[in-house]
Design a protein around this motif. Structure first.
Motif, PDB file in Angstrom:
ATOM      1  N   UNK A  39       0.796  -1.227   0.243  1.00  0.00           N
ATOM      2  CA  UNK A  39       0.090  -0.036  -0.032  1.00  0.00           C
ATOM      3  C   UNK A  39       0.871   1.254  -0.042  1.00  0.00           C
ATOM      4  N   UNK A  40       1.980   1.191   0.815  1.00  0.00           N
ATOM      5  CA  UNK A  40       2.856   2.512   0.823  1.00  0.00           C
ATOM      6  C   UNK A  40       3.439   2.695  -0.583  1.00  0.00           C
ATOM      7  N   UNK A  41       3.852   1.476  -1.163  1.00  0.00           N
ATOM      8  CA  UNK A  41       4.485   1.759  -2.581  1.00  0.00           C
ATOM      9  C   UNK A  41       3.511   2.046  -3.455  1.00  0.00           C
ATOM     10  N   UNK A  42       2.383   1.601  -3.603  1.00  0.00           N
ATOM     11  CA  UNK A  42       1.571   1.829  -4.681  1.00  0.00           C
ATOM     12  C   UNK A  42       0.700   3.040  -4.649  1.00  0.00           C
ATOM     13  N   UNK A  43       0.833   3.508  -3.179  1.00  0.00           N
ATOM     14  CA  UNK A  43      -0.169   4.987  -3.017  1.00  0.00           C
ATOM     15  C   UNK A  43       0.886   6.114  -3.762  1.00  0.00           C
ATOM     16  N   UNK A  44       2.146   5.892  -3.821  1.00  0.00           N
ATOM     17  CA  UNK A  44       3.212   6.802  -4.770  1.00  0.00           C
ATOM     18  C   UNK A  44       2.618   7.149  -6.048  1.00  0.00           C
ATOM     19  N   UNK A  45       1.787   6.247  -6.731  1.00  0.00           N
ATOM     20  CA  UNK A  45       1.253   6.506  -8.147  1.00  0.00           C
ATOM     21  C   UNK A  45       0.462   7.795  -8.150  1.00  0.00           C
ATOM     22  N   UNK A  46      -0.777   7.618  -7.153  1.00  0.00           N
ATOM     23  CA  UNK A  46      -1.656   8.474  -7.140  1.00  0.00           C
ATOM     24  C   UNK A  46      -0.999   9.803  -6.438  1.00  0.00           C
ATOM     25  N   UNK A  47      -0.199   9.847  -5.528  1.00  0.00           N
ATOM     26  CA  UNK A  47       0.518  10.961  -4.862  1.00  0.00           C
ATOM     27  C   UNK A  47       1.101  11.749  -6.101  1.00  0.00           C
ATOM     28  N   UNK A  48       2.230  10.919  -6.943  1.00  0.00           N
ATOM     29  CA  UNK A  48       2.941  11.646  -7.991  1.00  0.00           C
ATOM     30  C   UNK A  48       1.871  12.222  -8.941  1.00  0.00           C
ATOM     31  N   UNK A  49       0.777  11.658  -9.237  1.00  0.00           N
ATOM     32  CA  UNK A  49      -0.165  12.376 -10.162  1.00  0.00           C
ATOM     33  C   UNK A  49      -0.803  13.587  -9.543  1.00  0.00           C
ATOM     34  N   UNK A  50      -0.970  13.359  -8.269  1.00  0.00           N
ATOM     35  CA  UNK A  50      -1.794  14.586  -7.783  1.00  0.00           C
ATOM     36  C   UNK A  50      -0.710  15.829  -7.666  1.00  0.00           C
ATOM     37  N   UNK A  51       0.456  15.542  -7.373  1.00  0.00           N
ATOM     38  CA  UNK A  51       1.344  16.670  -7.346  1.00  0.00           C
ATOM     39  C   UNK A  51       1.633  17.037  -8.844  1.00  0.00           C
ATOM     40  N   UNK A  52       1.700  16.374  -9.641  1.00  0.00           N
ATOM     41  CA  UNK A  52       1.859  16.781 -11.101  1.00  0.00           C
ATOM     42  C   UNK A  52       0.750  17.777 -11.529  1.00  0.00           C
ATOM     43  N   UNK A  53      -0.574  17.405 -11.471  1.00  0.00           N
ATOM     44  CA  UNK A  53      -1.727  17.901 -11.877  1.00  0.00           C
ATOM     45  C   UNK A  53      -2.523  18.949 -10.848  1.00  0.00           C
ATOM     46  N   UNK A  54      -2.523  18.325  -9.610  1.00  0.00           N
ATOM     47  CA  UNK A  54      -3.338  19.174  -8.654  1.00  0.00           C
ATOM     48  C   UNK A  54      -4.689  18.989  -8.964  1.00  0.00           C
ATOM     49  N   UNK A  55      -5.204  17.861  -9.638  1.00  0.00           N
ATOM     50  CA  UNK A  55      -6.554  17.427 -10.121  1.00  0.00           C
ATOM     51  C   UNK A  55      -7.165  16.321  -9.526  1.00  0.00           C
TER      52      UNK A  55
END
Length: 254
Positions: free
Chosen positions: A151-167
């Motif tokens: 879960x810790x490793x996989x959550x990095x996908x959504x977190x990186x997208x959130x930081x890139x897009x803010x969407x």
């Protein structure tokens, strides 16, 4: 390092407090995997022995339910980060002495803790319906730890997208990405019965090795080789997603 650890600890607590304000989301993260567990076992469980040579289909499917719960819970970090960005709280955190890396580590750690709690609930229900646990209490604890690490490793996908897009819409892509990963793994049948092209895709899919590591603990007992592959898959995925997250953080704060 001490300052980073302290800041990460407090930001983790803050992220976990957000969960208590929206408990309905976590109810869904438990209910949906259990719903699919019961439906799948009810539909296929009676013929699994004859079709796939699986005597304990409840135990075979329990790791799938756990990973579905992991994928759902892991989206919280991305959505939480988007909320901070939209409300301007992220910019306020940037003005504090907290190390910037702690801003993402706190979110990731909170997802890991959240996932372990949800996994404990799903695992308990699985044991109550007869999934079994050949590796005993120690194996059950390790399943929870593996789920938390994934879960810790996989959550990095959504977190990186959130930081890139803010969407918020884009941040939810992390959950959608999980569906091809789970369907291109031996989620519902052993890999040996797959067509050649599907078996190849399952072989290069990290979720396959995490599933098999958990299944080994549930169905067969302690199997060091499967556990080693599961850990390698988690650390490999974590290395990629953490790099993505840190790169997105640098882009956001540059």
């Amino acid at each position: 390092m001490i300052r980073t650890a302290r800041a990460t600890y407090y930001l983790t607590l803050r992220a976990l407090r957000e969960t208590t304000r929206q408990p309905g989301i976590e109810v869904g993260n438990v209910f949906i995997p259990l719903f699919f567990l019961f439906v799948t076992v009810g539909a296929i469980g009676q013929v699994s022995g004859r079709a796939f040579g699986i005597d304990n289909y409840k135990g075979f499917q329990l790791p799938v339910a756990i990973l579905q719960g992991v994928a759902g819970a892991s989206g919280s970090s991305g959505l939480g980060m988007v909320t901070d960005i939209e409300r301007g709280y992220f910019d306020k955190l940037m003005l504090t002495p907290a190390p910037r890396v702690a801003l993402v580590l706190g979110r990731l750690a909170a997802d890991g803790v959240r996932v372990m709690v949800l996994t404990g609930i799903i695992l308990t229900v699985g044991l109550l319906i007869g999934s079994g646990m050949e590796s005993g209490p120690g194996g059950a604890a390790l399943v929870v730890i593996l789920a938390g690490a994934f879960g810790l490793a996989y959550s990095g996908i959504g977190l990186s997208i959130a930081l890139r897009t803010g969407s918020p819409q884009a941040a939810q892509l992390g959950f959608l990405i999980f569906f091809p990963l789970i369907f291109l793994s031996p989620a519902f049948a052993p890999k040996e019965v797959f067509a050649g092209w599907l078996e190849f895709l399952a072989t290069i899919n990290p979720v396959t090795y995490i599933l098999e590591g958990m299944r080994g603990l549930i169905l067969d007992g302690w199997q060091p080789d499967k556990l080693a592959y599961a850990l390698l898959a988690i650390f490999g995925l974590g290395g990629v997603t953490l790099s993505m997250t840190l790169a997105a953080l640098r882009g956001r704060t540059a």
